[in-house]
Design a protein around this motif. Sequence first.
Motif, PDB file in Angstrom:
ATOM      1  N   PHE A  83       6.838   1.656 -10.133  1.00 54.82           N
ATOM      2  CA  PHE A  83       6.356   1.084  -8.881  1.00 54.82           C
ATOM      3  C   PHE A  83       4.923   1.510  -8.592  1.00 54.82           C
ATOM      4  O   PHE A  83       4.094   0.701  -8.195  1.00 54.82           O
ATOM      5  CB  PHE A  83       7.268   1.496  -7.721  1.00 54.82           C
ATOM      6  N   ASP A  84       4.646   2.796  -8.765  1.00 57.15           N
ATOM      7  CA  ASP A  84       3.281   3.271  -8.542  1.00 57.15           C
ATOM      8  C   ASP A  84       2.979   4.489  -9.398  1.00 57.15           C
ATOM      9  O   ASP A  84       3.864   5.096  -9.987  1.00 57.15           O
ATOM     10  CB  ASP A  84       2.994   3.540  -7.068  1.00 57.15           C
ATOM     11  N   HIS A  85       1.688   4.808  -9.465  1.00 54.53           N
ATOM     12  CA  HIS A  85       1.182   5.877 -10.327  1.00 54.53           C
ATOM     13  C   HIS A  85      -0.010   6.526  -9.623  1.00 54.53           C
ATOM     14  O   HIS A  85      -0.826   5.837  -9.027  1.00 54.53           O
ATOM     15  CB  HIS A  85       0.745   5.263 -11.657  1.00 54.53           C
ATOM     16  N   VAL A  86      -0.081   7.851  -9.698  1.00 53.03           N
ATOM     17  CA  VAL A  86      -1.157   8.571  -9.034  1.00 53.03           C
ATOM     18  C   VAL A  86      -1.602   9.753  -9.891  1.00 53.03           C
ATOM     19  O   VAL A  86      -0.804  10.325 -10.626  1.00 53.03           O
ATOM     20  CB  VAL A  86      -0.706   9.054  -7.627  1.00 53.03           C
ATOM     21  N   THR A  87      -2.870  10.094  -9.792  1.00 55.78           N
ATOM     22  CA  THR A  87      -3.410  11.297 -10.415  1.00 55.78           C
ATOM     23  C   THR A  87      -3.276  12.448  -9.424  1.00 55.78           C
ATOM     24  O   THR A  87      -3.639  12.307  -8.251  1.00 55.78           O
ATOM     25  CB  THR A  87      -4.899  11.119 -10.773  1.00 55.78           C
ATOM     26  N   GLN A 122       0.851  -1.178   0.000  1.00 57.73           N
ATOM     27  CA  GLN A 122       0.000   0.000   0.000  1.00 57.73           C
ATOM     28  C   GLN A 122       0.892   1.234   0.000  1.00 57.73           C
ATOM     29  O   GLN A 122       1.904   1.270   0.681  1.00 57.73           O
ATOM     30  CB  GLN A 122      -0.904   0.026   1.226  1.00 57.73           C
ATOM     31  N   GLY A 123       0.500   2.207  -0.784  1.00 56.81           N
ATOM     32  CA  GLY A 123       1.298   3.417  -0.822  1.00 56.81           C
ATOM     33  C   GLY A 123       0.449   4.662  -0.834  1.00 56.81           C
ATOM     34  O   GLY A 123      -0.727   4.628  -1.181  1.00 56.81           O
ATOM     35  N   LEU A 124       1.081   5.721  -0.434  1.00 53.31           N
ATOM     36  CA  LEU A 124       0.447   7.024  -0.575  1.00 53.31           C
ATOM     37  C   LEU A 124       1.536   8.045  -0.816  1.00 53.31           C
ATOM     38  O   LEU A 124       2.701   7.821  -0.500  1.00 53.31           O
ATOM     39  CB  LEU A 124      -0.426   7.385   0.633  1.00 53.31           C
ATOM     40  N   MET A 125       1.137   9.138  -1.449  1.00 53.12           N
ATOM     41  CA  MET A 125       2.058  10.232  -1.706  1.00 53.12           C
ATOM     42  C   MET A 125       1.564  11.466  -0.977  1.00 53.12           C
ATOM     43  O   MET A 125       0.381  11.783  -1.015  1.00 53.12           O
ATOM     44  CB  MET A 125       2.152  10.534  -3.200  1.00 53.12           C
ATOM     45  N   SER A 138       0.326  24.718  -0.782  1.00 60.01           N
ATOM     46  CA  SER A 138      -0.728  23.702  -0.836  1.00 60.01           C
ATOM     47  C   SER A 138      -0.122  22.344  -0.516  1.00 60.01           C
ATOM     48  O   SER A 138       1.071  22.121  -0.703  1.00 60.01           O
ATOM     49  CB  SER A 138      -1.409  23.671  -2.208  1.00 60.01           C
ATOM     50  N   SER A 139      -0.970  21.451   0.005  1.00 60.56           N
ATOM     51  CA  SER A 139      -0.521  20.094   0.301  1.00 60.56           C
ATOM     52  C   SER A 139      -1.654  19.111   0.041  1.00 60.56           C
ATOM     53  O   SER A 139      -2.835  19.460   0.171  1.00 60.56           O
ATOM     54  CB  SER A 139      -0.015  19.980   1.734  1.00 60.56           C
ATOM     55  N   TYR A 140      -1.256  17.911  -0.318  1.00 62.42           N
ATOM     56  CA  TYR A 140      -2.219  16.859  -0.656  1.00 62.42           C
ATOM     57  C   TYR A 140      -1.664  15.531  -0.160  1.00 62.42           C
ATOM     58  O   TYR A 140      -0.458  15.319  -0.142  1.00 62.42           O
ATOM     59  CB  TYR A 140      -2.413  16.755  -2.172  1.00 62.42           C
ATOM     60  N   THR A 141      -2.556  14.633   0.225  1.00 62.85           N
ATOM     61  CA  THR A 141      -2.200  13.251   0.523  1.00 62.85           C
ATOM     62  C   THR A 141      -3.079  12.391  -0.364  1.00 62.85           C
ATOM     63  O   THR A 141      -4.315  12.479  -0.292  1.00 62.85           O
ATOM     64  CB  THR A 141      -2.426  12.924   2.011  1.00 62.85           C
ATOM     65  N   ILE A 142      -2.428  11.585  -1.209  1.00 61.72           N
ATOM     66  CA  ILE A 142      -3.160  10.838  -2.220  1.00 61.72           C
ATOM     67  C   ILE A 142      -2.717   9.376  -2.200  1.00 61.72           C
ATOM     68  O   ILE A 142      -1.516   9.085  -2.247  1.00 61.72           O
ATOM     69  CB  ILE A 142      -2.895  11.422  -3.624  1.00 61.72           C
ATOM     70  N   ALA A 144       8.704  30.036  -9.136  1.00 61.62           N
ATOM     71  CA  ALA A 144       8.599  30.615  -7.793  1.00 61.62           C
ATOM     72  C   ALA A 144       8.310  29.545  -6.736  1.00 61.62           C
ATOM     73  O   ALA A 144       8.184  29.865  -5.555  1.00 61.62           O
ATOM     74  CB  ALA A 144       7.504  31.677  -7.768  1.00 61.62           C
ATOM     75  N   ASP A 145       8.239  28.272  -7.154  1.00 67.96           N
ATOM     76  CA  ASP A 145       7.827  27.191  -6.260  1.00 67.96           C
ATOM     77  C   ASP A 145       8.852  26.065  -6.203  1.00 67.96           C
ATOM     78  O   ASP A 145       9.634  25.866  -7.142  1.00 67.96           O
ATOM     79  CB  ASP A 145       6.510  26.572  -6.746  1.00 67.96           C
ATOM     80  N   THR A 146       8.779  25.298  -5.116  1.00 69.34           N
ATOM     81  CA  THR A 146       9.444  24.001  -5.028  1.00 69.34           C
ATOM     82  C   THR A 146       8.363  22.970  -4.756  1.00 69.34           C
ATOM     83  O   THR A 146       7.265  23.306  -4.291  1.00 69.34           O
ATOM     84  CB  THR A 146      10.503  23.950  -3.907  1.00 69.34           C
ATOM     85  N   LEU A 147       8.680  21.724  -5.051  1.00 69.25           N
ATOM     86  CA  LEU A 147       7.717  20.640  -4.862  1.00 69.25           C
ATOM     87  C   LEU A 147       8.420  19.492  -4.164  1.00 69.25           C
ATOM     88  O   LEU A 147       9.496  19.060  -4.601  1.00 69.25           O
ATOM     89  CB  LEU A 147       7.170  20.183  -6.221  1.00 69.25           C
ATOM     90  N   THR A 148       7.828  19.012  -3.077  1.00 67.99           N
ATOM     91  CA  THR A 148       8.343  17.844  -2.376  1.00 67.99           C
ATOM     92  C   THR A 148       7.276  16.766  -2.429  1.00 67.99           C
ATOM     93  O   THR A 148       6.115  17.022  -2.104  1.00 67.99           O
ATOM     94  CB  THR A 148       8.681  18.173  -0.913  1.00 67.99           C
ATOM     95  N   ILE A 149       7.686  15.573  -2.856  1.00 66.46           N
ATOM     96  CA  ILE A 149       6.785  14.415  -2.841  1.00 66.46           C
ATOM     97  C   ILE A 149       7.386  13.382  -1.898  1.00 66.46           C
ATOM     98  O   ILE A 149       8.533  12.968  -2.083  1.00 66.46           O
ATOM     99  CB  ILE A 149       6.576  13.822  -4.249  1.00 66.46           C
ATOM    100  N   THR A 150       6.613  13.013  -0.899  1.00 61.99           N
ATOM    101  CA  THR A 150       7.025  11.985   0.046  1.00 61.99           C
ATOM    102  C   THR A 150       6.216  10.735  -0.242  1.00 61.99           C
ATOM    103  O   THR A 150       4.982  10.761  -0.186  1.00 61.99           O
ATOM    104  CB  THR A 150       6.806  12.437   1.502  1.00 61.99           C
ATOM    105  N   LEU A 151       6.909   9.656  -0.573  1.00 59.11           N
ATOM    106  CA  LEU A 151       6.276   8.380  -0.841  1.00 59.11           C
ATOM    107  C   LEU A 151       6.345   7.533   0.429  1.00 59.11           C
ATOM    108  O   LEU A 151       7.433   7.342   0.995  1.00 59.11           O
ATOM    109  CB  LEU A 151       6.989   7.664  -1.986  1.00 59.11           C
ATOM    110  N   VAL A 152       5.195   7.077   0.894  1.00 67.18           N
ATOM    111  CA  VAL A 152       5.123   6.229   2.070  1.00 67.18           C
ATOM    112  C   VAL A 152       4.612   4.871   1.609  1.00 67.18           C
ATOM    113  O   VAL A 152       3.496   4.757   1.101  1.00 67.18           O
ATOM    114  CB  VAL A 152       4.189   6.816   3.163  1.00 67.18           C
TER     115      VAL A 152
END
Length: 157
Positions: free
Chosen positions: A132-136, A12-15, A29-33, A145-153
């Motif tokens: 390994f995984d894919h998400v919308t 099981q994974g989430l980003m 902004s932040s999202y958990t998907i 002007a932005d940075t993006l961090t994606i944390t895969l759990v």
Amino acid sequence: MKHLVKESVGIQGLMKIELRDAKSGRLKSSYTIHNITCDRGKNVQALRYGNDLTYTGVINYMAVGTGAATPASTDTQLVTELARTTISSAVAPTGNVATIEYFFNSASANGTLTEAGAFMDGTASANSGRMFDHVTLPSIVKTTADTLTITLVVTIP
């Protein structure tokens, strides 16, 4: 009398996605998907369990893109890859949970991001590695002007 034990092991994974102001670091902004674990990712894990060392099993690249298709377990790459980055940090696994972070600086991954995917044994080249995984994603507009961090759990229940 026979006793049958039935156990189900899955992945099981989430980003967790965070868009931040590049100068101040302020969270915009932040999202958990929850993501779809792809067949190729499961296949690599099965090979490793069977002592097949063809692949390392390391989820070393995260890619973002602008594609619009619904993720499926049979996916092998993003629909339209825009940018990718390697691991920026990984936390030592806690029990059966691995946490891996990927960072896109202000110069990379600029556009309207609608998909993301993690890759095992990838390289800096687009569409490389075993997905390994894919998400919308929810149409994240990232600019210089932005940075993006994606944390895969990743959890193996």
